[in-house]
Design a protein around this motif. Structure first.
Motif, PDB file in Angstrom:
ATOM      1  N   ILE A 180       5.995  -5.803  17.065  1.00 44.19           N
ATOM      2  CA  ILE A 180       4.894  -6.446  17.794  1.00 44.19           C
ATOM      3  C   ILE A 180       5.015  -7.961  17.725  1.00 44.19           C
ATOM      4  O   ILE A 180       4.766  -8.664  18.717  1.00 44.19           O
ATOM      5  N   GLU A 181       5.412  -8.483  16.568  1.00 45.06           N
ATOM      6  CA  GLU A 181       5.558  -9.936  16.429  1.00 45.06           C
ATOM      7  C   GLU A 181       6.649 -10.450  17.369  1.00 45.06           C
ATOM      8  O   GLU A 181       6.494 -11.489  18.022  1.00 45.06           O
ATOM      9  N   GLY A 182       7.774  -9.698  17.442  1.00 43.59           N
ATOM     10  CA  GLY A 182       8.845 -10.094  18.359  1.00 43.59           C
ATOM     11  C   GLY A 182       8.414 -10.012  19.812  1.00 43.59           C
ATOM     12  O   GLY A 182       8.747 -10.872  20.631  1.00 43.59           O
ATOM     13  N   ILE A 183       7.659  -8.953  20.155  1.00 42.49           N
ATOM     14  CA  ILE A 183       7.157  -8.800  21.526  1.00 42.49           C
ATOM     15  C   ILE A 183       6.208  -9.941  21.881  1.00 42.49           C
ATOM     16  O   ILE A 183       6.272 -10.507  22.980  1.00 42.49           O
ATOM     17  N   LYS A 184       5.346 -10.297  20.943  1.00 37.79           N
ATOM     18  CA  LYS A 184       4.398 -11.388  21.189  1.00 37.79           C
ATOM     19  C   LYS A 184       5.125 -12.703  21.451  1.00 37.79           C
ATOM     20  O   LYS A 184       4.746 -13.473  22.344  1.00 37.79           O
TER      21      LYS A 184
ATOM     22  N   GLU B 197      10.648  -4.332  26.741  1.00 33.98           N
ATOM     23  CA  GLU B 197      10.439  -2.913  27.040  1.00 33.98           C
ATOM     24  C   GLU B 197      11.084  -2.031  25.973  1.00 33.98           C
ATOM     25  O   GLU B 197      10.487  -1.030  25.540  1.00 33.98           O
ATOM     26  N   MET B 198      12.292  -2.389  25.532  1.00 36.73           N
ATOM     27  CA  MET B 198      12.949  -1.599  24.488  1.00 36.73           C
ATOM     28  C   MET B 198      12.185  -1.711  23.166  1.00 36.73           C
ATOM     29  O   MET B 198      12.026  -0.712  22.441  1.00 36.73           O
ATOM     30  N   ASP B 199      11.690  -2.914  22.861  1.00 38.91           N
ATOM     31  CA  ASP B 199      10.904  -3.089  21.636  1.00 38.91           C
ATOM     32  C   ASP B 199       9.610  -2.282  21.692  1.00 38.91           C
ATOM     33  O   ASP B 199       9.168  -1.737  20.671  1.00 38.91           O
ATOM     34  N   LEU B 200       9.002  -2.207  22.865  1.00 34.27           N
ATOM     35  CA  LEU B 200       7.792  -1.405  23.017  1.00 34.27           C
ATOM     36  C   LEU B 200       8.088   0.078  22.779  1.00 34.27           C
ATOM     37  O   LEU B 200       7.280   0.793  22.168  1.00 34.27           O
ATOM     38  N   ASP B 201       9.240   0.536  23.241  1.00 34.18           N
ATOM     39  CA  ASP B 201       9.636   1.931  22.984  1.00 34.18           C
ATOM     40  C   ASP B 201       9.789   2.174  21.484  1.00 34.18           C
ATOM     41  O   ASP B 201       9.359   3.211  20.962  1.00 34.18           O
ATOM     42  N   GLU B 202      10.423   1.217  20.811  1.00 34.11           N
ATOM     43  CA  GLU B 202      10.602   1.355  19.364  1.00 34.11           C
ATOM     44  C   GLU B 202       9.253   1.329  18.651  1.00 34.11           C
ATOM     45  O   GLU B 202       9.008   2.103  17.718  1.00 34.11           O
ATOM     46  N   ALA B 203       8.371   0.436  19.069  1.00 36.49           N
ATOM     47  CA  ALA B 203       7.044   0.365  18.462  1.00 36.49           C
ATOM     48  C   ALA B 203       6.264   1.649  18.701  1.00 36.49           C
ATOM     49  O   ALA B 203       5.545   2.140  17.821  1.00 36.49           O
TER      50      ALA B 203
ATOM     51  N   SER C 142      -4.025   0.252  19.615  1.00 32.11           N
ATOM     52  CA  SER C 142      -4.682  -0.734  20.470  1.00 32.11           C
ATOM     53  C   SER C 142      -3.741  -1.900  20.780  1.00 32.11           C
ATOM     54  O   SER C 142      -3.622  -2.335  21.929  1.00 32.11           O
ATOM     55  N   SER C 143      -3.040  -2.393  19.747  1.00 35.05           N
ATOM     56  CA  SER C 143      -2.085  -3.493  19.967  1.00 35.05           C
ATOM     57  C   SER C 143      -0.969  -3.065  20.908  1.00 35.05           C
ATOM     58  O   SER C 143      -0.556  -3.823  21.795  1.00 35.05           O
ATOM     59  N   LEU C 144      -0.493  -1.831  20.729  1.00 31.42           N
ATOM     60  CA  LEU C 144       0.587  -1.336  21.590  1.00 31.42           C
ATOM     61  C   LEU C 144       0.138  -1.272  23.042  1.00 31.42           C
ATOM     62  O   LEU C 144       0.862  -1.685  23.948  1.00 31.42           O
ATOM     63  N   SER C 145      -1.083  -0.784  23.285  1.00 30.75           N
ATOM     64  CA  SER C 145      -1.603  -0.698  24.652  1.00 30.75           C
ATOM     65  C   SER C 145      -1.755  -2.086  25.274  1.00 30.75           C
ATOM     66  O   SER C 145      -1.457  -2.287  26.452  1.00 30.75           O
ATOM     67  N   ILE C 146      -2.214  -3.041  24.471  1.00 34.62           N
ATOM     68  CA  ILE C 146      -2.409  -4.412  24.974  1.00 34.62           C
ATOM     69  C   ILE C 146      -1.085  -5.004  25.452  1.00 34.62           C
ATOM     70  O   ILE C 146      -0.991  -5.590  26.538  1.00 34.62           O
ATOM     71  N   TYR C 147      -0.026  -4.848  24.667  1.00 34.86           N
ATOM     72  CA  TYR C 147       1.245  -5.458  25.029  1.00 34.86           C
ATOM     73  C   TYR C 147       1.956  -4.678  26.124  1.00 34.86           C
ATOM     74  O   TYR C 147       2.751  -5.245  26.875  1.00 34.86           O
ATOM     75  N   LYS C 148       1.693  -3.373  26.232  1.00 34.14           N
ATOM     76  CA  LYS C 148       2.219  -2.627  27.386  1.00 34.14           C
ATOM     77  C   LYS C 148       1.600  -3.162  28.671  1.00 34.14           C
ATOM     78  O   LYS C 148       2.293  -3.366  29.669  1.00 34.14           O
ATOM     79  N   LYS C 149       0.285  -3.388  28.646  1.00 36.76           N
ATOM     80  CA  LYS C 149      -0.397  -3.937  29.821  1.00 36.76           C
ATOM     81  C   LYS C 149       0.076  -5.366  30.089  1.00 36.76           C
ATOM     82  O   LYS C 149       0.251  -5.775  31.242  1.00 36.76           O
ATOM     83  N   SER C 150       0.296  -6.130  29.022  1.00 37.07           N
ATOM     84  CA  SER C 150       0.766  -7.504  29.190  1.00 37.07           C
ATOM     85  C   SER C 150       2.136  -7.535  29.854  1.00 37.07           C
ATOM     86  O   SER C 150       2.406  -8.399  30.699  1.00 37.07           O
ATOM     87  N   LEU C 151       3.007  -6.582  29.492  1.00 38.86           N
ATOM     88  CA  LEU C 151       4.332  -6.518  30.121  1.00 38.86           C
ATOM     89  C   LEU C 151       4.205  -6.223  31.613  1.00 38.86           C
ATOM     90  O   LEU C 151       4.877  -6.854  32.438  1.00 38.86           O
TER      91      LEU C 151
END
Length: 235
Positions: free
Chosen positions: A20-24, A47-53, A84-93
């Motif tokens: 999450i820190e890397g995605i941010k 996108e790959m980091d989100l899959d891993e997360a 919740s954090s995962l959903s936020i960054y998926k939407k952000s992407l």
């Protein structure tokens, strides 16, 4: 290495937070200033980091089933925060890609002040078709809307996949509970069999003891009879 459910949960949570820190940083930090192909490559890494997360969250859901009830509430709250954090960054992407697609579309739109075969290269737009700009803009808007719909459809499919995964995890949890209940039942049956076996051994031992006493009494009585008969015959 500690392999308890709480230790494994915290290990997966730590890995999740690193992703999450890397995605941010890629979406909101240093990666935000990239442009062109560099930005596209960064978004692919996101996108790959989100899959891993997402995989880390799935592992956390599995491990939380083995955590004692007295501690599970705290870990459920941490799991909910991770989701919740995962959903936020998926939407952000998705939003970032939509913005880039919109910016790319408008950057490719004709520039009225540029030279072209329609304006004779004099710097002023004198198109014979007064509605050409509007048509091109509407066409671009339609393309943008189609792209947005595809992104929304991808998000919907991802959410459905996530729900299916959660359903599978719930089924696995139910099967695990059934196996644990069956194991408990078998353990209790094994204990009961051991107790019954011990009682049977005690009863058999007592039966042999009683039989030995009976044979001893019979032997004594026979001996007494023989002695009495002998005395009478000898007298």
């Amino acid at each position: 290495m500690d392999t308890s459910p709480t230790a494994l949960f915290e290990s997966y949570e730590q890995d999740f937070l690193q992703f999450i820190e890397g995605i941010k940083d890629k979406l909101e930090g240093n990666g935000k200033n990239e442009i062109g192909e560099h930005r596209d490559a960064t978004l692919r890494r996101v996108e790959m980091d989100l899959d891993e997360a997402d995989e880390m969250v799935s592992q956390m859901e599995i491990e939380i089933q083995g955590i004692p009830q007295s501690l599970r509430t705290t870990y459920l709250s941490r799991l909910k925060s991770a989701k919740s954090s995962l959903s936020i960054y998926k939407k952000s992407l998705i939003d970032t890609r939509t913005s880039l697609a919109r910016a790319e579309l408008f950057s490719k739109s004709p520039n009225p002040s540029s030279s072209s075969p329609d304006n004779g290269g004099n710097g002023y737009y004198n198109s014979d078709d007064p509605y050409s700009d509007r048509s091109r803009l509407l066409s671009g808007t339609n393309i943008l809307e189609d792209g947005t719909k595809r992104l929304q459809e991808s998000q919907r499919i991802a959410l459905e996949t996530e729900e299916q995964g959660a359903g599978i995890l719930r089924d696995l949890r139910g099967q695990r509970e059934q196996i644990e209940n069956s194991r408990g039942t078998l353990w209790r049956a094994d204990v009961a069999v051991d107790r019954a076996s011990s009682k049977l051994k005690t009863m058999i031992r007592r039966m042999y003891q009683q039989r030995a006493v009976t044979y001893s009494i019979i032997a004594v009585l026979v001996l007494l009879v023989i002695i009495i008969v002998w005395e009478k015959l000898s007298g």
